[in-house]
Design a protein around this motif. Structure first.
Motif, PDB file in Angstrom:
ATOM      1  N   GLY A 134       0.832  -1.208   0.000  1.00  0.00           N
ATOM      2  CA  GLY A 134       0.000   0.000   0.000  1.00  0.00           C
ATOM      3  C   GLY A 134       0.862   1.252   0.000  1.00  0.00           C
ATOM      4  N   PRO A 135       0.328   2.451   0.028  1.00  0.00           N
ATOM      5  CA  PRO A 135      -1.088   2.759  -0.093  1.00  0.00           C
ATOM      6  C   PRO A 135      -1.555   2.627  -1.545  1.00  0.00           C
ATOM      7  CG  PRO A 135       0.211   4.768   0.025  1.00  0.00           C
ATOM      8  CD  PRO A 135       1.166   3.639   0.174  1.00  0.00           C
ATOM      9  N   VAL A 136      -2.672   1.972  -1.721  1.00  0.00           N
ATOM     10  CA  VAL A 136      -3.246   1.727  -3.052  1.00  0.00           C
ATOM     11  C   VAL A 136      -2.187   1.207  -4.028  1.00  0.00           C
ATOM     12  CG1 VAL A 136      -4.980   2.592  -4.674  1.00  0.00           C
ATOM     13  CG2 VAL A 136      -4.597   3.804  -2.559  1.00  0.00           C
ATOM     14  N   LEU A 163     -11.545  -4.777  -3.242  1.00  0.00           N
ATOM     15  CA  LEU A 163     -12.509  -3.846  -2.668  1.00  0.00           C
ATOM     16  C   LEU A 163     -11.818  -2.745  -1.865  1.00  0.00           C
ATOM     17  CD1 LEU A 163     -15.566  -3.693  -2.778  1.00  0.00           C
ATOM     18  CD2 LEU A 163     -15.662  -4.942  -0.617  1.00  0.00           C
ATOM     19  N   VAL A 164     -10.835  -3.136  -1.075  1.00  0.00           N
ATOM     20  CA  VAL A 164     -10.085  -2.168  -0.256  1.00  0.00           C
ATOM     21  C   VAL A 164      -9.465  -1.114  -1.168  1.00  0.00           C
ATOM     22  CG1 VAL A 164      -8.095  -1.879   1.294  1.00  0.00           C
ATOM     23  CG2 VAL A 164      -9.610  -3.841   1.579  1.00  0.00           C
ATOM     24  N   ASP A 165      -8.845  -1.556  -2.253  1.00  0.00           N
ATOM     25  CA  ASP A 165      -8.196  -0.627  -3.178  1.00  0.00           C
ATOM     26  C   ASP A 165      -9.204   0.280  -3.891  1.00  0.00           C
ATOM     27  OD1 ASP A 165      -5.766  -1.622  -2.495  1.00  0.00           O
ATOM     28  OD2 ASP A 165      -5.438  -2.769  -4.330  1.00  0.00           O
ATOM     29  N   MET A 166     -10.379  -0.283  -4.172  1.00  0.00           N
ATOM     30  CA  MET A 166     -11.387   0.528  -4.864  1.00  0.00           C
ATOM     31  C   MET A 166     -11.737   1.757  -4.016  1.00  0.00           C
ATOM     32  SD  MET A 166     -15.313  -0.427  -5.948  1.00  0.00           S
ATOM     33  CE  MET A 166     -15.973  -0.202  -4.290  1.00  0.00           C
ATOM     34  N   PHE A 167     -12.014   1.524  -2.751  1.00  0.00           N
ATOM     35  CA  PHE A 167     -12.357   2.659  -1.877  1.00  0.00           C
ATOM     36  C   PHE A 167     -11.148   3.567  -1.663  1.00  0.00           C
ATOM     37  CE2 PHE A 167     -15.869  -0.209  -0.525  1.00  0.00           C
ATOM     38  CZ  PHE A 167     -16.930   0.657  -0.776  1.00  0.00           C
ATOM     39  N   THR A 190     -11.408   8.715 -10.032  1.00  0.00           N
ATOM     40  CA  THR A 190     -12.790   9.141  -9.800  1.00  0.00           C
ATOM     41  C   THR A 190     -13.555   7.916  -9.288  1.00  0.00           C
ATOM     42  OG1 THR A 190     -13.511   8.509 -12.015  1.00  0.00           O
ATOM     43  CG2 THR A 190     -12.649  10.762 -11.734  1.00  0.00           C
ATOM     44  N   PRO A 191     -14.689   8.129  -8.648  1.00  0.00           N
ATOM     45  CA  PRO A 191     -15.465   6.968  -8.194  1.00  0.00           C
ATOM     46  C   PRO A 191     -15.757   5.992  -9.339  1.00  0.00           C
ATOM     47  CG  PRO A 191     -16.352   8.957  -7.228  1.00  0.00           C
ATOM     48  CD  PRO A 191     -15.281   9.390  -8.180  1.00  0.00           C
ATOM     49  N   GLN A 192     -16.078   6.527 -10.513  1.00  0.00           N
ATOM     50  CA  GLN A 192     -16.384   5.665 -11.660  1.00  0.00           C
ATOM     51  C   GLN A 192     -15.156   4.853 -12.068  1.00  0.00           C
ATOM     52  OE1 GLN A 192     -19.508   5.301 -12.897  1.00  0.00           O
ATOM     53  NE2 GLN A 192     -18.669   3.656 -14.179  1.00  0.00           N
ATOM     54  N   GLU A 193     -14.011   5.518 -12.135  1.00  0.00           N
ATOM     55  CA  GLU A 193     -12.768   4.816 -12.518  1.00  0.00           C
ATOM     56  C   GLU A 193     -12.418   3.736 -11.495  1.00  0.00           C
ATOM     57  OE1 GLU A 193     -10.097   8.085 -12.630  1.00  0.00           O
ATOM     58  OE2 GLU A 193     -10.429   8.532 -14.755  1.00  0.00           O
ATOM     59  N   ALA A 194     -12.556   4.075 -10.221  1.00  0.00           N
ATOM     60  CA  ALA A 194     -12.230   3.113  -9.165  1.00  0.00           C
ATOM     61  C   ALA A 194     -13.128   1.886  -9.263  1.00  0.00           C
ATOM     62  CB  ALA A 194     -12.386   3.769  -7.797  1.00  0.00           C
ATOM     63  N   ALA A 228     -12.040  -1.992 -10.202  1.00  0.00           N
ATOM     64  CA  ALA A 228     -12.403  -3.115  -9.326  1.00  0.00           C
ATOM     65  C   ALA A 228     -13.151  -4.182 -10.122  1.00  0.00           C
ATOM     66  CB  ALA A 228     -13.261  -2.621  -8.169  1.00  0.00           C
ATOM     67  N   GLU A 229     -14.013  -3.737 -11.016  1.00  0.00           N
ATOM     68  CA  GLU A 229     -14.788  -4.671 -11.847  1.00  0.00           C
ATOM     69  C   GLU A 229     -13.844  -5.504 -12.720  1.00  0.00           C
ATOM     70  OE1 GLU A 229     -17.118  -2.781 -14.892  1.00  0.00           O
ATOM     71  OE2 GLU A 229     -18.643  -4.358 -14.842  1.00  0.00           O
ATOM     72  N   LYS A 230     -12.872  -4.822 -13.289  1.00  0.00           N
ATOM     73  CA  LYS A 230     -11.922  -5.500 -14.178  1.00  0.00           C
ATOM     74  C   LYS A 230     -11.099  -6.535 -13.406  1.00  0.00           C
ATOM     75  CE  LYS A 230      -8.101  -4.394 -17.087  1.00  0.00           C
ATOM     76  NZ  LYS A 230      -7.039  -3.420 -17.142  1.00  0.00           N
ATOM     77  N   ARG A 231     -10.647  -6.125 -12.240  1.00  0.00           N
ATOM     78  CA  ARG A 231      -9.834  -7.048 -11.440  1.00  0.00           C
ATOM     79  C   ARG A 231     -10.663  -8.232 -10.949  1.00  0.00           C
ATOM     80  NH1 ARG A 231      -6.602  -3.425  -7.162  1.00  0.00           N
ATOM     81  NH2 ARG A 231      -5.971  -5.444  -6.348  1.00  0.00           N
ATOM     82  N   ALA A 232     -11.882  -7.955 -10.523  1.00  0.00           N
ATOM     83  CA  ALA A 232     -12.751  -9.039 -10.046  1.00  0.00           C
ATOM     84  C   ALA A 232     -13.096  -9.992 -11.183  1.00  0.00           C
ATOM     85  CB  ALA A 232     -14.016  -8.471  -9.424  1.00  0.00           C
TER      86      ALA A 232
END
Lengths: 306, 441
Positions: free
Chosen positions: A248-250, B410-414, B423-427, B431-435
């Motif tokens: 992390g972070p991210v 999920l942790v990384d998305m937030f 942006t929220p949309q990009e995040a 996450a969708e792509k990784r999942a």
């Protein structure tokens, strides 16, 4: 028939080639079992969809195709290169500087030489935990000291900000790695005959010229070996990152080694984890070739220009 | 999770039994249905478990194990491994077909190698029938295709831990029950200099607990019932937007936090609100005699469940541990007898009590354990099994659910959204792509 066999045996036992081969067998077997097999297995796993708890089936380049399109993987490649290049350069410059100082006739020379080794002797995990406290977002002694001195108003977010986090883990790696470089180069410095310096001094060489035309050319073989190992250790670093940030972070401090572990072991995707590890090989080879052969150039060693 | 008629009957029976009291539980009427496992001649067992976080848990577990040995003559060796090493060790044992006879594994580990585990359906059904039924959440981690591949042993609860005097100072007479009120409280707490802090870093427990609560409380989910990735949704967007607002009120540095940071900062008086296991409170309580500052903190600490979001009910991840028996064991009967003994009322109640609120029962019949009423701060952890959802919600558990959580999708998305790195949309799309990779689209 028996006589023929015994003469063949005696000829075989007197054959130097056969004996050499025989003596090499134990080492070769060890290399085969502990190096070639794991490496081969790793390469094979990278071409499968193996998971923890299930042997995989061959899927060709699918893992690599996914990684090619995976932003986290490329971020880890970038982080690894940045980490390796920055830390290696800093370790070399500071290590060489320290070696040159320790090569002088200082008071308490032996004590200082022993003290310099300390960061390298301390187990990585312990020094990583120490740095974890030093960089803590709430309890950092650096933040506390700077705030007490009135130099900053709020605590430094060492590991929470991507740029700070990268700089922090590089600094921790440099602190740990300097002693190895310094002590190895010091050993190299002590093999340079004093008479060369005397001769150069008689010719009127300045201190810089002594360093440039005597010390550096004669030290390059040692520098090449030292930096090759240093680059290898840095490129494959795992413990420091795992303890300090877990990537992390991210994912800003994920190295290829830590990402490989996260995907392969924690995530159970052995195939993908192995593919990330295998993807490190070309970078490692390039780094080794550069640091080894790049520094071994004869013209440079003989005091010529590039 | 579907209810069968049998589940309903059992649950009703369990609730009734709980209401009547524990005297009914374990009565001869139930005991005569108990399966009998005769340990094999010369049987010895090896159990590998996670290192305990509360000493009382281990002390009680070992004492109960000794009682089992005294009663049956079967020696049981209990080994410990660190949290992170449990998954690879269990997987290797399953793959190689050699290792400990029993293991206490985490989350959906049992779903990585279900065919390598002993079917304990008879035991699972017997215990469920006798002790008021299993809670759905923990049961979801142990039942595959209608068969018990392990026994849900405990849920390790995660709850809000806060400083009561500071919450009152912020102008709140009681802790808000809903997410909107919670956001207002966090803003007020920040204003008075005692902010909240929730882990946005790669903390295996705290990071995942917080991220899953954010998502689920707003109606989002990683996958739908068929295992199709469903993270890209208006509900997820709402969850991210809420997380961004909440993050503005946090103490700096939560993006780098691992599992220990929040406890440490909270017990140093840096923070007013965290989410954690009961260990944070226990540390203050245990050390209050040696440290006046901790004594003051311990007196001021209150716990409560995480606020309820737009979905209108408590939904949390918590942490679940399942007891499994590998089918390579030469002593399956001894292993089953051991688990049966450890799950019976006397031992289980003793272990839950010894765990001091750290381990929550998975069988409804043990909900009245005195530990939950002994200290008001334990009560928030008593509902862990009731409010938990399996990490692969709403889809099937398996490789994909395990890998998605282990890779901190999920942790990384937030974290990406709240820190402004996306942006929220990009995040959400990332996450969708990784999942999708793990759920193999």
């Amino acid at each position: 028939m028996t006589a023929q066999r015994s003469s063949f045996r005696s000829r075989l036992s007197e054959s130097r080639g056969f004996l050499s081969f025989g003596f090499m067998l134990p080492a070769a077997a060890l290399l085969l079992v502990f190096l070639t097999y794991p490496l081969g297995l790793g390469v094979w796993l990278g071409f499968t969809d193996a998971r923890i708890g299930r042997p995989g089936i061959f899927i060709g380049l699918e893992n690599y195709e996914y990684l090619w399109d995976d932003s986290v993987f490329w971020l880890s490649v970038f982080n690894t290169l940045l980490y390796t290049i920055s830390a290696s350069i800093l370790k070399f410059v500071l290590g060489l500087w320290l070696a040159l100082i320790l090569n002088e006739n200082l008071p308490f020379k032996t004590f200082f030489r022993a003290a310099v080794l300390l960061p390298w002797v301390v187990p990585t995990v312990l020094s990583a935990i120490a740095f974890w406290w030093i960089y803590d977002s709430q309890f950092s002694i650096i933040s506390w000291a700077l705030m007490e001195l009135g130099l900053i108003d709020s605590r430094i977010n060492f590991l929470g900000d991507p740029t700070n986090a990268r700089a922090s883990v590089i600094a921790a790696n440099v602190w740990r790695g300097i002693p190895f470089v310094a002590i190895t180069l010091l050993a190299g410095l002590q093999t340079i005959p004093q008479s060369l310096y005397e001769a150069a001094t008689l010719d009127g060489a300045s201190r810089w010229q002594l360093f440039r035309y005597v010390t550096l050319p004669l030290l390059t073989p040692i520098i090449a070996i030292t930096m090759t190992f240093s680059v290898l250790f840095t490129f494959t670093d795992f413990q420091l990152i795992y303890v300090l940030t877990r990537g992390g972070p991210v994912n800003a401090t994920h190295l290829m080694a830590t990402l490989s572990f996260q995907r392969g072991i924690s995530g159970g995707l052995l195939g993908e984890g192995a593919a990330i590890a295998v993807a490190m090989i070309p970078f490692l080879l390039a780094a080794i070739l550069f640091s080894y052969f790049g520094l071994q150039r004869r013209r440079w060693q003989q005091g010529g220009g590039d | 999770m579907k209810f069968t008629r049998r589940d309903v009957i059992r649950t009703t029976a369990g609730v009734a039994a709980g209401a009547i009291g524990s005297r009914l539980i374990g009565s001869p009427a139930f005991a005569q249905d108990a399966p009998k496992y005769t340990p094999e001649q010369g049987a010895t067992l090896r159990l590998l478990r996670w290192s305990p976080f509360v000493q009382g848990d281990e002390d009680s577990w070992l004492a109960n194990t000794k009682k089992f040995t005294d009663a049956t003559g079967v020696q049981v060796r209990v080994d410990k491994e660190s949290w992170e090493d449990i998954r690879p060790k269990a997987a290797v044992a399953a793959n190689v077909g050699s290792g400990p006879d029993l293991m206490l594994v985490w989350f959906d580990d049992a779903f990585q190698y279900p065919d390598k585990l002993l079917d304990v359906t008879d035991l699972g059904e017997y215990l469920g029938g006798k002790y008021g039924g299993w809670y759905d959440g923990p049961k979801g981690y142990a039942v595959k295709d209608g068969k018990f591949i392990g026994l849900p042993l405990a849920a390790i609860g995660n709850a809000i831990v806060y400083r009561d005097s500071w919450v009152k100072e912020a102008g709140f007479s009681e802790f808000p029950k809903d997410t909107a009120g919670f956001l207002e409280l966090c803003k007020a707490m920040q204003k008075i200099g005692h902010p909240a802090g929730f882990t946005h870093g790669h903390g295996v427990g705290d990071g995942n607990n917080y991220a899953h609560w954010l998502l689920w409380s707003h109606g989002g989910k990683m996958v739908d019932e068929s295992g199709k990735v469903a993270i890209n949704s208006p509900e997820t967007m709402k969850a991210i937007e809420y997380a961004m607002e909440l993050y503005k009120t946090f103490i700096p540095g939560t993006e780098s936090w691992l599992d220990v940071n929040n406890n440490r900062a909270f017990l140093a008086g840096e923070l007013g609100i965290i989410a954690n296991g009961i260990s944070a409170y226990n540390t203050a309580k245990i050390n209050k005699d040696n440290d006046p500052k901790l004594a003051e903190i311990a007196k001021d600490i209150r716990t409560t469940n995480l606020p309820i979001g737009p979905v209108g009910q408590s939904v949390e991840l918590h942490q679940t541990t399942v007891a499994v028996i590998f089918n390579y064991t030469p002593y399956p009967n001894a292993a089953k007898a051991y688990l049966q003994f450890m799950f019976e009322e006397a031992q289980m109640n003793d272990w839950i009590k010894g765990s001091a609120g750290y381990c929550c029962q998975t069988l409804k019949g043990f909900a009245n354990n005195p530990i939950w009423s002994e200290d008001p701060n334990n009560a928030a952890y008593a509902r862990a099994s009731e409010t938990l959802r399996p990490n692969g919600y709403a889809g099937p558990l398996g490789y994909a659910s395990a890998a998605t959580m282990a890779d901190y999708v999920l942790v990384d998305m937030f974290a990406r959204a709240v820190t402004g790195q996306a942006t929220p949309q990009e995040a959400m799309e990332e996450a969708e792509k990784r999942a999708n990779r793990y759920y193999r689209v």
